[in-house]
Design a protein around this motif. Structure first.
Motif, PDB file in Angstrom:
ATOM      1  N   ASP A 123       0.839  -1.203   0.000  1.00 16.13           N
ATOM      2  CA  ASP A 123       0.000   0.000   0.000  1.00 16.13           C
ATOM      3  C   ASP A 123       0.872   1.251   0.000  1.00 16.13           C
ATOM      4  O   ASP A 123       1.901   1.306   0.679  1.00 16.13           O
ATOM      5  CB  ASP A 123      -0.909   0.021   1.227  1.00 16.13           C
ATOM      6  CG  ASP A 123      -1.939  -1.091   1.212  1.00 16.13           C
ATOM      7  OD1 ASP A 123      -2.337  -1.513   0.103  1.00 16.13           O
ATOM      8  OD2 ASP A 123      -2.331  -1.548   2.308  1.00 16.13           O
ATOM      9  N   ASP A 125       0.763   3.922   1.677  1.00 10.52           N
ATOM     10  CA  ASP A 125       0.305   4.678   2.843  1.00 10.52           C
ATOM     11  C   ASP A 125       1.442   5.488   3.461  1.00 10.52           C
ATOM     12  O   ASP A 125       1.289   6.065   4.531  1.00 10.52           O
ATOM     13  CB  ASP A 125      -0.285   3.729   3.895  1.00 10.52           C
ATOM     14  CG  ASP A 125       0.720   2.687   4.383  1.00 10.52           C
ATOM     15  OD1 ASP A 125       1.864   2.670   3.883  1.00 10.52           O
ATOM     16  OD2 ASP A 125       0.356   1.880   5.262  1.00 10.52           O
ATOM     17  N   PHE A 202       2.012  -1.897  -6.479  1.00 12.51           N
ATOM     18  CA  PHE A 202       0.872  -2.172  -5.613  1.00 12.51           C
ATOM     19  C   PHE A 202       0.706  -3.661  -5.332  1.00 12.51           C
ATOM     20  O   PHE A 202       0.135  -4.027  -4.305  1.00 12.51           O
ATOM     21  CB  PHE A 202      -0.403  -1.592  -6.218  1.00 12.51           C
ATOM     22  CG  PHE A 202      -0.437  -0.091  -6.157  1.00 12.51           C
ATOM     23  CD1 PHE A 202      -0.829   0.564  -5.000  1.00 12.51           C
ATOM     24  CD2 PHE A 202      -0.047   0.676  -7.248  1.00 12.51           C
ATOM     25  CE1 PHE A 202      -0.853   1.948  -4.929  1.00 12.51           C
ATOM     26  CE2 PHE A 202      -0.058   2.063  -7.194  1.00 12.51           C
ATOM     27  CZ  PHE A 202      -0.453   2.705  -6.034  1.00 12.51           C
TER      28      PHE A 202
END
Length: 274
Positions: A123, A125, A202
């Motif tokens: 991810d 993030d 990803f």
């Protein structure tokens, strides 16, 4: 196109338009000309064909059937005979600063004929766009010789002339990159992964979607793959053990020197070196 280009990028796709569009936009943002991108559409059923038709700056091919990853790679490599390098690339990526150019600069500096960039997976993030420049500065000059990965690998055209294109056998599903790596190593070709360039990946978005749709646990035949390499049970064990030990050695040395490795996995908001 009669004049040789430094590189062309081949991106096989099967649906997942959001990732394809995001990846292409990221490449262009970091210096790739749209005309140097060739999208191989493996019979998508979403809006991918319409988007490609509405984006004439990109080169594209629409296949009536899914040729698989290896088939699309070989098709793209054949169609990009006007380039010194063919970059075979997943669609679910984000590009670090000038990733393609800096990767090829490093390959030419290090004498590599097949090259991959560093890889950050999982991810996003952590803010890849702001993280990547510092990571790239820290890892510049770092090389894993004898290994490249299937998310992104650039192949010099002389390699295709020497050992041929990626294997198109659908039973290799998910192992086409390793099959090509082994062929390169057995032929004595210098290959490697470099820290001068980095991508965010990803994580096999298309393969995961196919598995979910079909209910298959794997897209290829692992035992068939090893048989194609001429490896029996003992050979498979040795092959896997050697790869794992080398990976651990690389990771340990890179972490000690740079605080990061050339392959990092993001999970639970934490990094794990690979």
């Amino acid at each position: 196109m009669s004049v040789f280009s430094r590189y062309r990028i081949v991106i096989p796709v099967l649906n997942q338009l959001r990732y394809t569009r995001q990846g292409v936009e990221s490449l262009i943002e970091h210096g790739v000309a749209p005309g140097d991108i060739l999208v191989i559409d493996n019979a998508s059923t979403d809006d991918t064909p319409r988007w490609l038709a509405d984006t004439p700056a990109l080169r594209s091919v629409h296949n009536r059937v899914n040729l698989g990853c290896g088939g699309a790679w070989a098709q793209g490599a054949f169609l990009c005979g006007d380039a010194d390098w063919v970059v075979l690339l997943n669609n679910d990526i984000l590009s670090g600063p000038r990733a393609i150019d800096t990767m090829l600069d490093a390959a030419e500096r290090e004498g590599l004929k097949v090259v991959s960039p560093a890889l950050l997976e999982g991810d996003d993030d952590y803010g890849f766009a702001t993280f990547a420049p510092d990571y790239q500065r820290r890892m510049a000059g770092t090389v894993r010789r004898g290994w490249f990965h299937g998310v992104c690998f650039a192949v010099h055209r002389s390699v295709f002339e020497q050992i041929g294109f990626p294997d198109t056998d659908r039973r290799l599903g998910g192992h086409e990159d390793i099959e090509f790596l082994v062929r390169c190593l057995r032929s004595g070709l210098p290959v490697g992964t470099v820290g001068d360039a980095v991508l965010h990946h990803f994580g096999s978005i298309t393969q995961k979607a196919i598995k979910q749709e079909t209910g298959a646990k794997t897209l290829g035949d692992r035992h068939y793959f090893y048989s194609r390499l001429g490896l029996g049970w003992l050979g498979r064990k040795r092959f896997k053990l050697q790869r794992e030990r080398q990976r651990e050695r690389w990771s340990r040395e890179e972490m000690a020197q740079h605080g990061s490795s050339l392959h990092m996995l993001r999970s639970g908001s934490r990094w794990r070196p690979v």
